[in-house]
Design a protein around this motif. Structure first.
Motif, PDB file in Angstrom:
ATOM      1  N   ASP A  73       0.811  -1.226   0.000  1.00 23.36           N
ATOM      2  CA  ASP A  73       0.000   0.000   0.000  1.00 23.36           C
ATOM      3  C   ASP A  73       0.842   1.273   0.000  1.00 23.36           C
ATOM      4  O   ASP A  73       0.279   2.379  -0.074  1.00 23.36           O
ATOM      5  CB  ASP A  73      -0.925   0.005   1.226  1.00 23.36           C
ATOM      6  N   ASP A  74       2.172   1.148   0.085  1.00 21.07           N
ATOM      7  CA  ASP A  74       3.033   2.341   0.035  1.00 21.07           C
ATOM      8  C   ASP A  74       2.798   3.140  -1.236  1.00 21.07           C
ATOM      9  O   ASP A  74       2.991   4.361  -1.250  1.00 21.07           O
ATOM     10  CB  ASP A  74       4.516   1.946   0.085  1.00 21.07           C
ATOM     11  N   VAL A  75       2.398   2.465  -2.331  1.00 17.97           N
ATOM     12  CA  VAL A  75       2.244   3.161  -3.622  1.00 17.97           C
ATOM     13  C   VAL A  75       1.024   4.075  -3.626  1.00 17.97           C
ATOM     14  O   VAL A  75       0.874   4.901  -4.536  1.00 17.97           O
ATOM     15  CB  VAL A  75       2.168   2.162  -4.794  1.00 17.97           C
ATOM     16  N   PHE A  76       0.148   3.946  -2.624  1.00 15.14           N
ATOM     17  CA  PHE A  76      -1.065   4.780  -2.567  1.00 15.14           C
ATOM     18  C   PHE A  76      -0.927   5.936  -1.569  1.00 15.14           C
ATOM     19  O   PHE A  76      -1.881   6.684  -1.338  1.00 15.14           O
ATOM     20  CB  PHE A  76      -2.282   3.926  -2.203  1.00 15.14           C
ATOM     21  N   VAL A  77       0.268   6.097  -0.995  1.00 12.91           N
ATOM     22  CA  VAL A  77       0.519   7.215  -0.078  1.00 12.91           C
ATOM     23  C   VAL A  77       0.711   8.492  -0.890  1.00 12.91           C
ATOM     24  O   VAL A  77       1.331   8.485  -1.958  1.00 12.91           O
ATOM     25  CB  VAL A  77       1.778   6.934   0.782  1.00 12.91           C
ATOM     26  N   ARG A  78       0.147   9.612  -0.397  1.00 14.61           N
ATOM     27  CA  ARG A  78       0.324  10.893  -1.077  1.00 14.61           C
ATOM     28  C   ARG A  78       1.784  11.321  -1.020  1.00 14.61           C
ATOM     29  O   ARG A  78       2.464  11.150  -0.003  1.00 14.61           O
ATOM     30  CB  ARG A  78      -0.542  11.977  -0.434  1.00 14.61           C
ATOM     31  N   VAL A  79       2.270  11.907  -2.110  1.00 15.21           N
ATOM     32  CA  VAL A  79       3.658  12.366  -2.175  1.00 15.21           C
ATOM     33  C   VAL A  79       3.936  13.379  -1.064  1.00 15.21           C
ATOM     34  O   VAL A  79       5.010  13.385  -0.459  1.00 15.21           O
ATOM     35  CB  VAL A  79       3.959  12.974  -3.564  1.00 15.21           C
ATOM     36  N   GLY A  80       2.947  14.230  -0.786  1.00 11.18           N
ATOM     37  CA  GLY A  80       3.129  15.236   0.264  1.00 11.18           C
ATOM     38  C   GLY A  80       3.315  14.652   1.648  1.00 11.18           C
ATOM     39  O   GLY A  80       3.823  15.331   2.554  1.00 11.18           O
ATOM     40  N   ASP A  81       2.915  13.387   1.841  1.00 10.22           N
ATOM     41  CA  ASP A  81       3.047  12.747   3.152  1.00 10.22           C
ATOM     42  C   ASP A  81       4.326  11.912   3.274  1.00 10.22           C
ATOM     43  O   ASP A  81       4.574  11.310   4.324  1.00 10.22           O
ATOM     44  CB  ASP A  81       1.837  11.834   3.420  1.00 10.22           C
ATOM     45  N   LEU A  82       5.145  11.852   2.216  1.00 10.46           N
ATOM     46  CA  LEU A  82       6.374  11.065   2.258  1.00 10.46           C
ATOM     47  C   LEU A  82       7.449  11.780   3.068  1.00 10.46           C
ATOM     48  O   LEU A  82       7.468  13.015   3.158  1.00 10.46           O
ATOM     49  CB  LEU A  82       6.899  10.817   0.841  1.00 10.46           C
ATOM     50  N   SER A  83       8.373  10.995   3.629  1.00 12.61           N
ATOM     51  CA  SER A  83       9.531  11.571   4.306  1.00 12.61           C
ATOM     52  C   SER A  83      10.516  12.091   3.263  1.00 12.61           C
ATOM     53  O   SER A  83      10.382  11.819   2.062  1.00 12.61           O
ATOM     54  CB  SER A  83      10.224  10.514   5.166  1.00 12.61           C
ATOM     55  N   GLY A  84      11.531  12.842   3.723  1.00 10.61           N
ATOM     56  CA  GLY A  84      12.543  13.356   2.810  1.00 10.61           C
ATOM     57  C   GLY A  84      13.260  12.241   2.067  1.00 10.61           C
ATOM     58  O   GLY A  84      13.521  12.335   0.861  1.00 10.61           O
ATOM     59  N   GLY A  85      13.575  11.148   2.782  1.00 11.55           N
ATOM     60  CA  GLY A  85      14.255  10.019   2.151  1.00 11.55           C
ATOM     61  C   GLY A  85      13.390   9.326   1.117  1.00 11.55           C
ATOM     62  O   GLY A  85      13.879   8.902   0.057  1.00 11.55           O
ATOM     63  N   GLU A  86      12.085   9.207   1.395  1.00 14.22           N
ATOM     64  CA  GLU A  86      11.167   8.565   0.447  1.00 14.22           C
ATOM     65  C   GLU A  86      10.993   9.423  -0.810  1.00 14.22           C
ATOM     66  O   GLU A  86      10.940   8.899  -1.931  1.00 14.22           O
ATOM     67  CB  GLU A  86       9.817   8.316   1.126  1.00 14.22           C
ATOM     68  N   LYS A  87      10.918  10.740  -0.637  1.00 17.37           N
ATOM     69  CA  LYS A  87      10.834  11.623  -1.807  1.00 17.37           C
ATOM     70  C   LYS A  87      12.102  11.518  -2.652  1.00 17.37           C
ATOM     71  O   LYS A  87      12.040  11.556  -3.885  1.00 17.37           O
ATOM     72  CB  LYS A  87      10.619  13.073  -1.360  1.00 17.37           C
ATOM     73  N   ALA A  88      13.248  11.401  -1.983  1.00 13.70           N
ATOM     74  CA  ALA A  88      14.517  11.256  -2.715  1.00 13.70           C
ATOM     75  C   ALA A  88      14.501   9.984  -3.552  1.00 13.70           C
ATOM     76  O   ALA A  88      14.908   9.991  -4.724  1.00 13.70           O
ATOM     77  CB  ALA A  88      15.688  11.237  -1.734  1.00 13.70           C
ATOM     78  N   ARG A  89      14.004   8.884  -2.976  1.00 16.49           N
ATOM     79  CA  ARG A  89      13.945   7.619  -3.715  1.00 16.49           C
ATOM     80  C   ARG A  89      13.016   7.736  -4.925  1.00 16.49           C
ATOM     81  O   ARG A  89      13.319   7.242  -6.009  1.00 16.49           O
ATOM     82  CB  ARG A  89      13.472   6.478  -2.803  1.00 16.49           C
ATOM     83  N   LEU A  90      11.866   8.398  -4.733  1.00 15.81           N
ATOM     84  CA  LEU A  90      10.905   8.550  -5.828  1.00 15.81           C
ATOM     85  C   LEU A  90      11.504   9.400  -6.953  1.00 15.81           C
ATOM     86  O   LEU A  90      11.357   9.077  -8.138  1.00 15.81           O
ATOM     87  CB  LEU A  90       9.621   9.190  -5.295  1.00 15.81           C
ATOM     88  N   SER A  91      12.204  10.482  -6.583  1.00 17.76           N
ATOM     89  CA  SER A  91      12.840  11.335  -7.594  1.00 17.76           C
ATOM     90  C   SER A  91      13.909  10.574  -8.355  1.00 17.76           C
ATOM     91  O   SER A  91      14.055  10.736  -9.574  1.00 17.76           O
ATOM     92  CB  SER A  91      13.461  12.570  -6.918  1.00 17.76           C
ATOM     93  N   LEU A  92      14.652   9.726  -7.661  1.00 19.92           N
ATOM     94  CA  LEU A  92      15.696   8.940  -8.319  1.00 19.92           C
ATOM     95  C   LEU A  92      15.100   7.922  -9.294  1.00 19.92           C
ATOM     96  O   LEU A  92      15.660   7.671 -10.366  1.00 19.92           O
ATOM     97  CB  LEU A  92      16.558   8.225  -7.277  1.00 19.92           C
ATOM     98  N   LEU A  93      13.968   7.327  -8.932  1.00 26.01           N
ATOM     99  CA  LEU A  93      13.317   6.382  -9.834  1.00 26.01           C
ATOM    100  C   LEU A  93      12.877   7.094 -11.118  1.00 26.01           C
ATOM    101  O   LEU A  93      13.069   6.580 -12.226  1.00 26.01           O
ATOM    102  CB  LEU A  93      12.120   5.721  -9.147  1.00 26.01           C
ATOM    103  N   LYS A  94      12.281   8.279 -10.986  1.00 24.93           N
ATOM    104  CA  LYS A  94      11.869   9.032 -12.172  1.00 24.93           C
ATOM    105  C   LYS A  94      13.082   9.365 -13.040  1.00 24.93           C
ATOM    106  O   LYS A  94      13.026   9.292 -14.269  1.00 24.93           O
ATOM    107  CB  LYS A  94      11.149  10.324 -11.751  1.00 24.93           C
ATOM    108  N   LEU A  95      14.194   9.706 -12.375  1.00 28.65           N
ATOM    109  CA  LEU A  95      15.419  10.023 -13.101  1.00 28.65           C
ATOM    110  C   LEU A  95      15.956   8.795 -13.822  1.00 28.65           C
ATOM    111  O   LEU A  95      16.397   8.869 -14.972  1.00 28.65           O
ATOM    112  CB  LEU A  95      16.458  10.553 -12.114  1.00 28.65           C
ATOM    113  N   MET A  96      15.893   7.649 -13.151  1.00 30.59           N
ATOM    114  CA  MET A  96      16.408   6.403 -13.723  1.00 30.59           C
ATOM    115  C   MET A  96      15.630   6.019 -14.986  1.00 30.59           C
ATOM    116  O   MET A  96      16.210   5.579 -15.976  1.00 30.59           O
ATOM    117  CB  MET A  96      16.312   5.287 -12.685  1.00 30.59           C
ATOM    118  N   LEU A  97      14.311   6.191 -14.947  1.00 33.64           N
ATOM    119  CA  LEU A  97      13.481   5.804 -16.085  1.00 33.64           C
ATOM    120  C   LEU A  97      13.573   6.797 -17.239  1.00 33.64           C
ATOM    121  O   LEU A  97      13.154   6.498 -18.354  1.00 33.64           O
ATOM    122  CB  LEU A  97      12.019   5.678 -15.648  1.00 33.64           C
ATOM    123  N   GLY A  98      14.125   7.987 -16.983  1.00 37.56           N
ATOM    124  CA  GLY A  98      14.161   9.028 -18.007  1.00 37.56           C
ATOM    125  C   GLY A  98      15.093   8.721 -19.164  1.00 37.56           C
ATOM    126  O   GLY A  98      14.897   9.225 -20.268  1.00 37.56           O
TER     127      GLY A  98
END
Length: 642
Positions: free
Chosen positions: A439-464
């Motif tokens: 269910d982590d994938v249904f958490v709002r981005v605004g509610d993520l910790s700094g480390g979780e936002k960093a991981r999400l940004s890195l994934l978007k960068l990786m797929l780019g």
């Protein structure tokens, strides 16, 4: 002498076990580095040590003469309070004694022969002296000076301080309490390289014991002599600094795995022998088989060593290669508007970056490093100069504030919005590689910790699939394990990377070159961090010599000036200083107002009645983005003021 010990500590929240059977001790003078991935239980342990929470089982012993000082990640300063007011709160007890002494002295004046009052005054004065009552004002000024707060900053409002200044002020207030055990939770946050070196030197002279929670591996190498690692709810003690800990941990893991695998092989061999004996069907062999089974049942079986609790799996790829020339700048200049003209951030910036290079950009806070990346991406225009982007260059940008993420989206929506061709199943599989499971994938981005936002940004960068990565402080908010995975992936990336970083361990591992951004251009260092510091030190030594020569010439010149010329010169300098102070004060007011606007907009976006109004949320998000940009510009302008 032991100043702190823990015996069989267990702590859980409901069915979620945080720490289990934790044992350790801290000796007088120990420098402890407390490490573990985000959420491992480091802060929980610190709260139990400081008495803010209690263990469910076990006990913590603190020697009676040990006073604990705790530097939290977030200070409790009042925004409208001043630097000196916050420092003097440390001496509230001393000031109360001072008032009590004055009151008792007045009572003695009215009743001179009262022995009770005289004895009371004597006791109060002794306590006042013991607690440093006669020296606390000079002591406060001294500690502020050592933390780079001059007298001109004493009346500065807390709300106008940068993150680094707040960290230094919190540390100053803490050290004035003279704790025997200093607990520092991420003390290197918001500090640039110069302040990090200063903090290391300051802590090296500290006489008490320390427990430091930090993800800064270079800082841990310089500052600690023991490592406490929390992993799988347990704590293990290692002697030495971070590098020694990492090597010992690797050797221990390998030894445990070898012992487990050897025992498993022997168990399988014995089970095969027992099965063959039983298959023969004779009474004699059956009896021997039962005997072997009994001996096998009595073996103390080793548990399989626990592997890491999940590591990001990053691999940066490029859809196609760029040409050999990637980024070239010639005489680049950037300034910003001020009330009295324009303020130059930097000038004469010349860079030539080739395909496959890993370049790190360093420089003091506020010099314009982020602005330089935005110029390269054409998001801003230079005042003058030229930027040439090479053939087939495609950019992937990592924003240190994660402002490119939409806080209203869920994690899955954020990814699907950018990469629409992926099915939900394949996207959830990719998110799982970055530790967003279930269910982590249904958490709002605004509610993520700094480390979780960093991981999400890195994934978007990786797929780019970009062939040139522009990364602004990418290791901020990452735990040590995530940093190591990211560094390995970046080292294997075949494309080009330009990285802004203050992470000295990262700077020692990744770059081919280090470029220092200064107001007068780029200074290039053909090596990693240690080489950069060595060369910078030798350059500064030469610069100090030249400055001393210039000072002598200036003093000689001043002696030749008439008294009238000196008076006019002094008046002009004072007028300039007053104008600068007014400009700075106006900027500080603007920054405070923008902070309030950002806070109001964020609260408005979180109101329940607005959460379903997507048009309004989009409008508020756009306003918030513009306000944050304006805030960043004002803050950069303020930090660039000398």
């Amino acid at each position: 002498m032991i100043v702190l010990s823990a015996s069989n500590i267990t702590k859980a929240y409901g069915t979620d076990v945080i720490l289990q059977d934790v044992n350790f001790h801290v000796n007088n003078g120990d420098r402890i580095g407390l490490v573990g991935r985000n959420g491992a239980g480091k802060t929980t342990l610190l709260n139990m040590i400081t008495g803010n929470s209690q263990p469910d089982e076990g006990r913590i012993f603190i020697s009676s003469d040990t006073k604990i000082g705790y530097l939290k990640q977030r200070d409790n300063f009042l925004p409208d309070s001043t630097v000196m007011e916050e420092i003097q709160k440390t001496f509230d007890g001393v000031k109360r004694l001072e008032a009590e002494i004055a009151d008792t002295a007045d009572q003695i004046t009215a009743d001179p022969g009262n022995e009770n009052l005289i004895n009371r005054l004597d006791r109060l004065q002794q306590e006042f002296e013991r607690r440093g009552g006669y020296t606390y004002r000079s002591e406060a000024a001294g500690i502020l000076t050592s933390m780079a707060f001059g007298p001109e900053t004493y009346d500065k409002p807390i709300k106008t301080l940068s993150g680094g200044e707040r960290t230094r002020l919190a540390l100053a207030a803490l050290l004035l309490e003279k704790p025997q055990l200093l607990i520092l939770d991420e003390p290197t946050n918001h500090l640039d390289i110069g302040m990090l070196k200063w903090l290391e030197q300051y802590l090296a002279s500290y006489k008490g014991s320390m427990i430091i929670v930090s993800h800064d591996r270079y800082f841990l190498n310089k500052s600690v002599n023991r490592i406490f690692e929390i992993e799988h709810h347990r704590l293990r003690v290692y002697e030495g600094n971070y590098d020694q800990f990492a090597e010992k941990k690797r050797q221990l893991r390998e030894a445990e795995m070898r012992a487990y695998e050897n025992q498993q092989r022997e168990i399988r061999r014995q089970e095969d022998i027992i099965r063959h004996m039983k298959e023969r069907g004779t009474e004699h062999l059956a009896k021997r088989a039962r005997s072997r089974e009994k001996r096998l049942d009595m073996v103390d079986r080793l548990e399989k060593p626990e592997t890491s609790e999940g590591r990001m799996k990053i691999q940066f790829t490029q859809d196609f290669q760029s040409g050999s020339d990637v980024i070239m700048t010639e005489e680049l200049k950037k300034s910003f508007a001020r009330k009295n003209g324009r303020r130059i951030l930097f000038d004469h910036v010349n860079m030539d970056i080739k395909k496959g290079e890993k370049i790190c950009i360093v420089g003091r806070n506020g010099i314009g490093k982020t602005t330089l990346l935005k110029l390269i991406m054409r998001e801003q225009l230079p005042d003058s100069g030229r930027i040439k982007i090479g053939h087939n260059v495609t950019f992937g940008y990592y924003d240190q504030g994660q402002l490119l993420l939409n806080p209203s989206n869920t994690v899955l929506e954020e990814m699907k919005e950018t990469y629409r061709l992926y099915t939900d199943t394949s996207m959830r599989s990719l998110l799982g590689r970055f530790l967003f499971k279930g269910d982590d994938v249904f958490v709002r981005v605004g509610d993520l910790s700094g480390g979780e936002k960093a991981r999400l940004s890195l994934l978007k960068l990786m797929l780019g699939g970009a062939n040139t990565l522009l990364l602004d402080e990418p290791t901020n908010h990452m735990d040590i394990e995530s940093k190591e995975v990211f560094e390995d992936a970046l080292a294997e990336f075949p494309g080009t990377a330009v990285i802004i970083s203050h992470d000295r361990y990262f700077l020692q591992k990744i770059p081919d070159r280090i470029l220092e951004l200064t107001p007068d251009g780029i200074v290039e260092y053909l090596g990693k961090y240690d080489y950069y510091m060595e060369k910078k030190s030798s350059i500064q030594s030469g610069k100090r010599y030249l400055e001393n020569m210039a000072l002598q010439e200036h003093q000689t010149e001043e002696k030749e000036l008439s008294s009238e010329e000196l008076r006019r010169k002094k008046k002009a300098e004072e007028a300039a200083a007053r104008r600068k102070a007014r400009d700075r004060e106006k900027l500080e007011e603007d920054i405070a107002e923008l902070e309030k606007q950002i806070d109001d907009l964020e609260k408005k976006m979180c109101l329940p009645e607005n959460l379903s109004d997507y048009a309004l949320l989009e409008q508020l998000a756009a306003q918030l983005d513009e306000t944050k940009k304006e805030y960043d510009n004002r803050l950069e302008e303020w930090m660039a003021m000398e």
